[in-house]
Write a protein that holds these residues in place. Sequence first.
Motif, PDB file in Angstrom:
ATOM      1  N   ILE A 114      -6.368 -16.811  -9.687  1.00  0.00           N
ATOM      2  CA  ILE A 114      -5.001 -16.869 -10.206  1.00  0.00           C
ATOM      3  C   ILE A 114      -4.694 -15.649 -11.062  1.00  0.00           C
ATOM      4  N   ARG A 115      -5.665 -15.199 -11.840  1.00  0.00           N
ATOM      5  CA  ARG A 115      -5.455 -13.989 -12.647  1.00  0.00           C
ATOM      6  C   ARG A 115      -5.248 -12.778 -11.756  1.00  0.00           C
ATOM      7  N   TRP A 116      -6.071 -12.655 -10.690  1.00  0.00           N
ATOM      8  CA  TRP A 116      -5.895 -11.552  -9.733  1.00  0.00           C
ATOM      9  C   TRP A 116      -4.511 -11.626  -9.103  1.00  0.00           C
ATOM     10  N   HIS A 117      -4.122 -12.808  -8.683  1.00  0.00           N
ATOM     11  CA  HIS A 117      -2.833 -12.991  -8.015  1.00  0.00           C
ATOM     12  C   HIS A 117      -1.680 -12.638  -8.950  1.00  0.00           C
ATOM     13  N   LYS A 118      -1.769 -13.066 -10.193  1.00  0.00           N
ATOM     14  CA  LYS A 118      -0.726 -12.759 -11.178  1.00  0.00           C
ATOM     15  C   LYS A 118      -0.658 -11.258 -11.453  1.00  0.00           C
ATOM     16  N   THR A 119      -1.814 -10.621 -11.536  1.00  0.00           N
ATOM     17  CA  THR A 119      -1.857  -9.177 -11.769  1.00  0.00           C
ATOM     18  C   THR A 119      -1.172  -8.420 -10.636  1.00  0.00           C
ATOM     19  N   VAL A 120      -1.457  -8.826  -9.401  1.00  0.00           N
ATOM     20  CA  VAL A 120      -0.830  -8.170  -8.249  1.00  0.00           C
ATOM     21  C   VAL A 120       0.681  -8.360  -8.286  1.00  0.00           C
ATOM     22  N   HIS A 121       1.130  -9.570  -8.566  1.00  0.00           N
ATOM     23  CA  HIS A 121       2.562  -9.863  -8.563  1.00  0.00           C
ATOM     24  C   HIS A 121       3.306  -9.130  -9.670  1.00  0.00           C
ATOM     25  N   GLU A 122       2.602  -8.698 -10.698  1.00  0.00           N
ATOM     26  CA  GLU A 122       3.236  -7.960 -11.789  1.00  0.00           C
ATOM     27  C   GLU A 122       3.247  -6.454 -11.545  1.00  0.00           C
ATOM     28  N   LEU A 123       2.586  -6.006 -10.485  1.00  0.00           N
ATOM     29  CA  LEU A 123       2.558  -4.574 -10.188  1.00  0.00           C
ATOM     30  C   LEU A 123       3.927  -4.120  -9.683  1.00  0.00           C
ATOM     31  N   PRO A 124       4.484  -3.048 -10.233  1.00  0.00           N
ATOM     32  CA  PRO A 124       5.786  -2.549  -9.752  1.00  0.00           C
ATOM     33  C   PRO A 124       5.780  -2.247  -8.253  1.00  0.00           C
ATOM     34  N   ALA A 125       4.669  -1.720  -7.749  1.00  0.00           N
ATOM     35  CA  ALA A 125       4.608  -1.383  -6.328  1.00  0.00           C
ATOM     36  C   ALA A 125       4.702  -2.638  -5.461  1.00  0.00           C
ATOM     37  N   TYR A 126       4.045  -3.702  -5.870  1.00  0.00           N
ATOM     38  CA  TYR A 126       4.119  -4.961  -5.125  1.00  0.00           C
ATOM     39  C   TYR A 126       5.543  -5.514  -5.172  1.00  0.00           C
ATOM     40  N   GLN A 127       6.162  -5.469  -6.327  1.00  0.00           N
ATOM     41  CA  GLN A 127       7.515  -5.992  -6.475  1.00  0.00           C
ATOM     42  C   GLN A 127       8.506  -5.202  -5.629  1.00  0.00           C
ATOM     43  N   ARG A 128       8.324  -3.893  -5.554  1.00  0.00           N
ATOM     44  CA  ARG A 128       9.191  -3.081  -4.696  1.00  0.00           C
ATOM     45  C   ARG A 128       8.969  -3.438  -3.229  1.00  0.00           C
ATOM     46  N   ALA A 140       0.828  -1.211   0.000  1.00  0.00           N
ATOM     47  CA  ALA A 140       0.000   0.000   0.000  1.00  0.00           C
ATOM     48  C   ALA A 140       0.864   1.263   0.000  1.00  0.00           C
ATOM     49  N   LEU A 141       1.898   1.280   0.816  1.00  0.00           N
ATOM     50  CA  LEU A 141       2.787   2.455   0.866  1.00  0.00           C
ATOM     51  C   LEU A 141       3.487   2.671  -0.466  1.00  0.00           C
ATOM     52  N   GLU A 142       3.921   1.583  -1.091  1.00  0.00           N
ATOM     53  CA  GLU A 142       4.576   1.723  -2.389  1.00  0.00           C
ATOM     54  C   GLU A 142       3.598   2.221  -3.455  1.00  0.00           C
ATOM     55  N   GLU A 143       2.341   1.831  -3.363  1.00  0.00           N
ATOM     56  CA  GLU A 143       1.325   2.359  -4.282  1.00  0.00           C
ATOM     57  C   GLU A 143       1.155   3.864  -4.064  1.00  0.00           C
ATOM     58  N   LEU A 144       1.130   4.288  -2.816  1.00  0.00           N
ATOM     59  CA  LEU A 144       0.974   5.713  -2.516  1.00  0.00           C
ATOM     60  C   LEU A 144       2.146   6.525  -3.057  1.00  0.00           C
ATOM     61  N   VAL A 145       3.360   6.013  -2.852  1.00  0.00           N
ATOM     62  CA  VAL A 145       4.542   6.715  -3.356  1.00  0.00           C
ATOM     63  C   VAL A 145       4.553   6.714  -4.879  1.00  0.00           C
ATOM     64  N   GLY A 146       4.222   5.570  -5.479  1.00  0.00           N
ATOM     65  CA  GLY A 146       4.234   5.462  -6.935  1.00  0.00           C
ATOM     66  C   GLY A 146       3.231   6.370  -7.615  1.00  0.00           C
TER      67      GLY A 146
END
Length: 253
Positions: free
Chosen positions: A226-240, A35-41
Motif C-alpha cells: 500500500i505504501r508503494w502504491h500510494k507513492t506511485v500515485h503521488e508521483l507527478p509523472a504517474y498523475q500526468r 514511463a514516458l512521462e518519467e522520461l520527459v519529466g
Amino acid sequence: MTLAPQHNYWGHTSPPGIPTVYSLTDSGSIRVLWALEELVGQNALESYNLKAFERSNTTKKAPEAMKEGFRLGKAPILTVSPAATPDEPPTPFVEGRLILQFLADHYAKGIWDSLSPEDQARNIFFQEFAGTTISTLTSLTLTMDMIPEATPWPFKPLVKLLFVPLLSVFKETLVEPFKLLEDTLSDEKPWFGGSRLGLADFCMIFPLDTCVARRYFDAGKYPNIIRWHKTVHELPAYQRAVKKMGGYNDSKI
C-alpha cells in the motif's frame, strides 16, 4: 507465402526519434505512459506523441483504428522512426515489458539502471513476476468478477450464485504472491526495482492498480504494498499519465 516484417527490432544505424504511443482507456497502457512521462519529466526525452483511444461502451474492446499502430490493435503500442529519417515508416513495438525495455535501452540514459547486481537481478525477476504470475492471477480473478456484472438481469442472480464462490477461490490464489511482494519491499528497498525506481515498478502498476481498485486483497495485511502504491500515485509523472490516458480506474478497471 508472405512473411510478416520483423517487429520489436531496431535495425537502424540512426537512433530512434520521437516515439508515438497508442493508448487505450483502462488498460495496461498506463505502464508505458507513466514511463514516458518519467522520461520527459527528467529531461531524458524531449517529447512523445500520443494517440489515445477509448474502449467501446458496449463491448469494451479497442477500436479498429488502433490497428494503424500494429496489426493486432492491442494496447499499448509504440511506434518510432529513425531520428535521421523521421518520414520513414515507423517500427512498431508491442507487449508492455518489451516496450519498457526499448525505452530503457534507447532513451532513459541510465536513470532506471540498477544500483547493484542484486538490485539488477531483483528488477529482472519482478518484471517477469508482474507479467506472468501477478497479471495472470489478476486477470483470472477479474474475469470471475466481471462476468456477473455483464450478465443481463434475468440471469444475473443465478450467474452470481455460481461465480461469487469462484471469485473467492481466485482471490485466495493471490494471497501467497502478495505475501511475497509484501516481504520484498522495505525502507531500504522501497521499489520492486530495489533502491530506485526500475522497470519492474512500471510492469507491476497495472495489475496492482486493478487489485487495489477492486479490493482483491486485505490492504491492512500488506502495508508495504500500500505504501508503494500510494507513492506511485503521488508521483507527478504517474498523475500526468492517468490524465492523458483519458480514463483509468473510474469504473474500477
